[in-house]
Enzyme design. Structure first.
Site, PDB file in Angstrom:
ATOM      1  N   SER A 124      -4.849   4.571   6.132  1.00 33.92           N
ATOM      2  CA  SER A 124      -4.792   3.793   4.894  1.00 33.92           C
ATOM      3  C   SER A 124      -6.191   3.569   4.354  1.00 33.92           C
ATOM      4  CB  SER A 124      -4.143   2.439   5.210  1.00 33.92           C
ATOM      5  OG  SER A 124      -4.355   1.534   4.161  1.00 33.92           O
ATOM      6  N   TYR A 149      -2.996  -5.631  10.569  1.00 29.42           N
ATOM      7  CA  TYR A 149      -2.405  -4.337  10.212  1.00 29.42           C
ATOM      8  C   TYR A 149      -3.522  -3.325   9.932  1.00 29.42           C
ATOM      9  CZ  TYR A 149      -0.719  -0.643   7.175  1.00 29.42           C
ATOM     10  OH  TYR A 149      -0.486   0.592   6.615  1.00 29.42           O
ATOM     11  N   LYS A 153      -4.866   0.246  12.019  1.00 27.35           N
ATOM     12  CA  LYS A 153      -5.093   1.598  11.487  1.00 27.35           C
ATOM     13  C   LYS A 153      -6.488   2.094  11.871  1.00 27.35           C
ATOM     14  CE  LYS A 153      -1.199   2.371   9.619  1.00 27.35           C
ATOM     15  NZ  LYS A 153      -0.328   3.407  10.131  1.00 27.35           N
TER      16      LYS A 153
HETATM   17  P1  NAD Z   1       8.274   2.280   6.582  1.00 24.28           P
HETATM   18  O1  NAD Z   1       8.323   0.958   7.258  1.00 24.28           O
HETATM   19  O2  NAD Z   1       9.254   2.542   5.484  1.00 24.28           O
HETATM   20  O3  NAD Z   1       8.400   3.455   7.652  1.00 24.28           O
HETATM   21  C1  NAD Z   1       7.918   3.344   8.968  1.00 24.28           C
HETATM   22  C2  NAD Z   1       9.035   3.794   9.882  1.00 24.28           C
HETATM   23  O4  NAD Z   1       8.595   3.700  11.249  1.00 24.28           O
HETATM   24  C3  NAD Z   1      10.297   2.941   9.769  1.00 24.28           C
HETATM   25  O5  NAD Z   1      11.397   3.787   9.585  1.00 24.28           O
HETATM   26  C4  NAD Z   1      10.370   2.206  11.109  1.00 24.28           C
HETATM   27  O6  NAD Z   1      11.712   1.967  11.493  1.00 24.28           O
HETATM   28  C5  NAD Z   1       9.643   3.162  12.033  1.00 24.28           C
HETATM   29  N1  NAD Z   1       9.016   2.545  13.202  1.00 24.28           N
HETATM   30  C6  NAD Z   1       8.169   1.496  13.236  1.00 24.28           C
HETATM   31  N2  NAD Z   1       7.772   1.267  14.504  1.00 24.28           N
HETATM   32  C7  NAD Z   1       8.373   2.207  15.278  1.00 24.28           C
HETATM   33  C8  NAD Z   1       8.359   2.503  16.659  1.00 24.28           C
HETATM   34  N3  NAD Z   1       7.636   1.778  17.514  1.00 24.28           N
HETATM   35  N4  NAD Z   1       9.063   3.547  17.120  1.00 24.28           N
HETATM   36  C9  NAD Z   1       9.809   4.305  16.258  1.00 24.28           C
HETATM   37  N5  NAD Z   1       9.886   4.058  14.942  1.00 24.28           N
HETATM   38  C10 NAD Z   1       9.168   3.031  14.460  1.00 24.28           C
HETATM   39  O7  NAD Z   1       6.783   2.489   6.053  1.00 24.28           O
HETATM   40  P2  NAD Z   1       6.178   3.615   5.112  1.00 24.28           P
HETATM   41  O8  NAD Z   1       5.779   2.975   3.853  1.00 24.28           O
HETATM   42  O9  NAD Z   1       7.068   4.796   5.085  1.00 24.28           O
HETATM   43  O10 NAD Z   1       4.854   3.956   5.909  1.00 24.28           O
HETATM   44  C11 NAD Z   1       4.750   5.059   6.792  1.00 24.28           C
HETATM   45  C12 NAD Z   1       3.373   5.023   7.452  1.00 24.28           C
HETATM   46  O11 NAD Z   1       2.381   5.095   6.451  1.00 24.28           O
HETATM   47  C13 NAD Z   1       3.100   3.757   8.250  1.00 24.28           C
HETATM   48  O12 NAD Z   1       2.360   4.102   9.403  1.00 24.28           O
HETATM   49  C14 NAD Z   1       2.257   2.932   7.309  1.00 24.28           C
HETATM   50  O13 NAD Z   1       1.437   2.023   7.976  1.00 24.28           O
HETATM   51  C15 NAD Z   1       1.466   4.023   6.609  1.00 24.28           C
HETATM   52  N6  NAD Z   1       0.956   3.612   5.297  1.00 24.28           N
HETATM   53  C16 NAD Z   1       1.849   3.170   4.349  1.00 24.28           C
HETATM   54  C17 NAD Z   1       1.381   2.737   3.108  1.00 24.28           C
HETATM   55  C18 NAD Z   1       2.350   2.230   2.061  1.00 24.28           C
HETATM   56  O14 NAD Z   1       1.918   1.606   1.099  1.00 24.28           O
HETATM   57  N7  NAD Z   1       3.650   2.454   2.175  1.00 24.28           N
HETATM   58  C19 NAD Z   1       0.008   2.771   2.835  1.00 24.28           C
HETATM   59  C20 NAD Z   1      -0.871   3.249   3.812  1.00 24.28           C
HETATM   60  C21 NAD Z   1      -0.386   3.666   5.049  1.00 24.28           C
HETATM   61  C1  UD1 Z   2      -1.583  -3.794   0.321  1.00 25.56           C
HETATM   62  C2  UD1 Z   2      -2.264  -4.206   1.600  1.00 25.56           C
HETATM   63  C3  UD1 Z   2      -2.820  -2.974   2.280  1.00 25.56           C
HETATM   64  C4  UD1 Z   2      -1.713  -1.974   2.523  1.00 25.56           C
HETATM   65  C5  UD1 Z   2      -1.023  -1.648   1.194  1.00 25.56           C
HETATM   66  C6  UD1 Z   2       0.147  -0.737   1.373  1.00 25.56           C
HETATM   67  C7  UD1 Z   2      -3.079  -6.495   1.278  1.00 25.56           C
HETATM   68  C8  UD1 Z   2      -4.293  -7.354   1.139  1.00 25.56           C
HETATM   69  N1  UD1 Z   2      -3.327  -5.169   1.332  1.00 25.56           N
HETATM   70  O1  UD1 Z   2      -2.513  -3.146  -0.523  1.00 25.56           O
HETATM   71  O2  UD1 Z   2      -3.400  -3.319   3.520  1.00 25.56           O
HETATM   72  O3  UD1 Z   2      -2.227  -0.761   3.084  1.00 25.56           O
HETATM   73  O4  UD1 Z   2      -0.558  -2.862   0.597  1.00 25.56           O
HETATM   74  O5  UD1 Z   2       1.169  -1.375   2.072  1.00 25.56           O
HETATM   75  O6  UD1 Z   2      -1.961  -6.973   1.371  1.00 25.56           O
HETATM   76  N2  UD1 Z   2      -0.018  -7.854  -6.812  1.00 25.56           N
HETATM   77  C9  UD1 Z   2       0.390  -8.846  -7.671  1.00 25.56           C
HETATM   78  N3  UD1 Z   2       1.596  -9.419  -7.462  1.00 25.56           N
HETATM   79  C10 UD1 Z   2       2.441  -9.048  -6.449  1.00 25.56           C
HETATM   80  C11 UD1 Z   2       2.021  -8.029  -5.562  1.00 25.56           C
HETATM   81  C12 UD1 Z   2       0.771  -7.459  -5.772  1.00 25.56           C
HETATM   82  O7  UD1 Z   2      -0.331  -9.212  -8.596  1.00 25.56           O
HETATM   83  O8  UD1 Z   2       3.531  -9.640  -6.296  1.00 25.56           O
HETATM   84  C13 UD1 Z   2      -1.313  -7.193  -7.058  1.00 25.56           C
HETATM   85  C14 UD1 Z   2      -2.304  -7.302  -5.902  1.00 25.56           C
HETATM   86  O9  UD1 Z   2      -3.072  -8.477  -6.031  1.00 25.56           O
HETATM   87  C15 UD1 Z   2      -3.112  -6.006  -6.085  1.00 25.56           C
HETATM   88  C16 UD1 Z   2      -2.101  -5.013  -6.661  1.00 25.56           C
HETATM   89  O10 UD1 Z   2      -1.055  -5.807  -7.210  1.00 25.56           O
HETATM   90  O11 UD1 Z   2      -4.116  -6.190  -7.057  1.00 25.56           O
HETATM   91  C17 UD1 Z   2      -1.498  -4.082  -5.612  1.00 25.56           C
HETATM   92  O12 UD1 Z   2      -0.983  -4.858  -4.520  1.00 25.56           O
HETATM   93  P1  UD1 Z   2      -0.149  -4.201  -3.324  1.00 25.56           P
HETATM   94  O13 UD1 Z   2       0.938  -3.345  -3.876  1.00 25.56           O
HETATM   95  O14 UD1 Z   2       0.257  -5.305  -2.395  1.00 25.56           O
HETATM   96  O15 UD1 Z   2      -1.178  -3.222  -2.620  1.00 25.56           O
HETATM   97  P2  UD1 Z   2      -2.643  -3.521  -2.037  1.00 25.56           P
HETATM   98  O16 UD1 Z   2      -3.008  -4.941  -2.121  1.00 25.56           O
HETATM   99  O17 UD1 Z   2      -3.572  -2.535  -2.632  1.00 25.56           O
END
Ligand code: NAD
Ligand code: UD1
Length: 339
Positions: A124, A149, A153
């Site tokens: 991330s 979290y 990472k």
């Molecule tokens: P998500 O929660 O939808 O998917 C994660 C999946 O992993 C889920 O299906 C959950 O059931 C499974 N899981 C969690 N712990 C587990 C375990 N111990 N064993 C087996 N399965 C397990 O999340 P996502 O948005 O699809 O994210 C996928 C990956 O990308 C994650 O590692 C997340 O941290 C990373 N990531 C996501 C974002 C985002 O904004 N969505 C941003 C940066 C990084």
């Molecule tokens: C957040 C997490 C980041 C994570 C990412 C994806 C925090 C501080 N950071 O990123 O670690 O990797 O999500 O899961 O939580 N916002 C609003 N109102 C809302 C929600 C968000 O104004 O109800 C604003 C936030 O202040 C930000 C932007 O929208 O400026 C995006 O927010 P968000 O979608 O939560 O992502 P990040 O904060 O970038």
């Protein structure tokens, strides 16, 4: 040969599985369903007309992993499994470190024992911490993420760097996602948050559909053009394409590579509200609220390294991100909960 997708029933993982099937890969999914539904995989199968081997289980279960690697001939592991709720990670740090860091260690140990050493890890942009000047490129040192979290990472990145350094047989991609949004164009799979969404786009979309009354905009006094936070939102299908490119590149060489997956374009919270209103034809009422702890003013990627080295570039624009999110929300007002 099959690809193992951990966390393949989740938001990004299910889109990845769909794309892998479309590209004729055989796929094994390992997911505990702690934050997802098996319905996502049933829909992936119905969209593609292909089947997935689904194993419901935990990446921390070494015996299960050993059995999986014995029963299936795995070439690469795409590792999405992890817990991702920032607020929850502050309340339950041990659970997050155990699951995200401990789980990855167990996975890597099982891979090593099975002789499978090609790994793509979901990292991330949070690992950069607070960065003074945009855009963010991979040459910058990692910083101090503001929550457990984010630290989980960063810790996994450090483990994987040491692993690649210590054993030259590994091929590893660390993919640093910016802000994944959107859904598959079919509207059949998408992001289905369990609780009140923490992230902006799922929240906006629940306001538009009438599940929530009003969006809280966290701060309008940031040093940005309209005072609200700026982020690099990337369509989940573009993100998935980046994984396919990374897989192909690391298949040809050992060591570790780090790539940003973003668009290089920043949008403010108010830009996002307007774009969603346009895509949905619905009003998204909002009110200005105090800043959220741990938020940065702006964060967007320099994606040029991925373009040069992976031959990948995001190509879906903000309208597509919002239209696809809205199609998924409208067709599935309660997500995968079918009642
Ligand atoms: P998500 O929660 O939808 O998917 C994660 C999946 O992993 C889920 O299906 C959950 O059931 C499974 N899981 C969690 N712990 C587990 C375990 N111990 N064993 C087996 N399965 C397990 O999340 P996502 O948005 O699809 O994210 C996928 C990956 O990308 C994650 O590692 C997340 O941290 C990373 N990531 C996501 C974002 C985002 O904004 N969505 C941003 C940066 C990084
Ligand atoms: C957040 C997490 C980041 C994570 C990412 C994806 C925090 C501080 N950071 O990123 O670690 O990797 O999500 O899961 O939580 N916002 C609003 N109102 C809302 C929600 C968000 O104004 O109800 C604003 C936030 O202040 C930000 C932007 O929208 O400026 C995006 O927010 P968000 O979608 O939560 O992502 P990040 O904060 O970038």
């Amino acid at each position: 040969m099959s690809i193992l997708v951990t966390g393949g029933a989740g938001y990004i993982g299910s889109h990845m599985v769909l794309s892998l099937l479309e590209h004729e890969y055989d796929v094994v999914v390992l997911d505990s369903l702690v934050n997802s539904s098996a319905e996502a995989l049933r829909r992936v199968e119905s969209i593609t007309g292909k089947s997935v081997t689904f194993i419901e289980g935990d990446i921390r279960n070494r015996a299960l992993l050993d059995q999986l690697f014995t029963e299936h001939y795995i070439s690469d592991v795409l590792h999405f499994a992890g817990l991702k709720a920032v607020g929850q990670s502050v309340e339950q740090p041990l659970r997050y470190f155990e699951n995200n860091v401990g789980g990855t260690l167990t996975l890597c140990q099982a891979m090593d024992a099975a002789g499978v050493r090609t790994l793509v890890f979901s990292s991330s942009a949070t690992v950069y911490g607070e960065v003074a000047n945009m855009p963010i490129h991979e040459g910058l040192p990692t910083g101090s993420p503001t929550n457990p979290y984010g630290r989980s990472k960063l810790m996994v990145e450090e483990v994987l760097k040491d692993l690649a350094k210590g054993d030259s047989r590994w091929s590893i991609a660390l993919l640093r996602y910016f802000n994944p949004v959107g859904a598959h164009e079919s509207g059949l799979i998408g992001e289905d948050p369990n609780d009140i969404p923490n992230n902006l786009v799922p929240f906006i979309s629940q306001v538009a559909i009438g599940r929530r009354d009003v969006l809280s905009v966290y701060g309008n006094d940031y040093p940005t053009p309209d005072g609200t936070g700026v982020r690099d939102y990337i369509h989940v299908s573009d993100l998935v394409d980046g994984h396919l490119c990374a897989m192909q590149v690391i298949a040809r060489k050992h060591g570790i590579g780090i790539w940003n997956l973003g668009t290089g374009q920043g949008y403010s919270v108010l830009n996002m509200v307007q774009a969603f209103e346009k895509a949905s034809g619905r009003d998204v009422p909002y009110r200005i609220a105090p800043r959220r702890n741990g938020d940065v003013a702006e964060c967007w990627a320099d994606p040029s390294k991925a373009e040069h080295e992976l031959g990948w570039k995001a190509n879906r624009n903000l309208d597509a991100m919002m239209q696809d999110t809205w199609r998924w929300q409208k067709q599935n007002p309660n997500g995968y909960n079918l009642e």
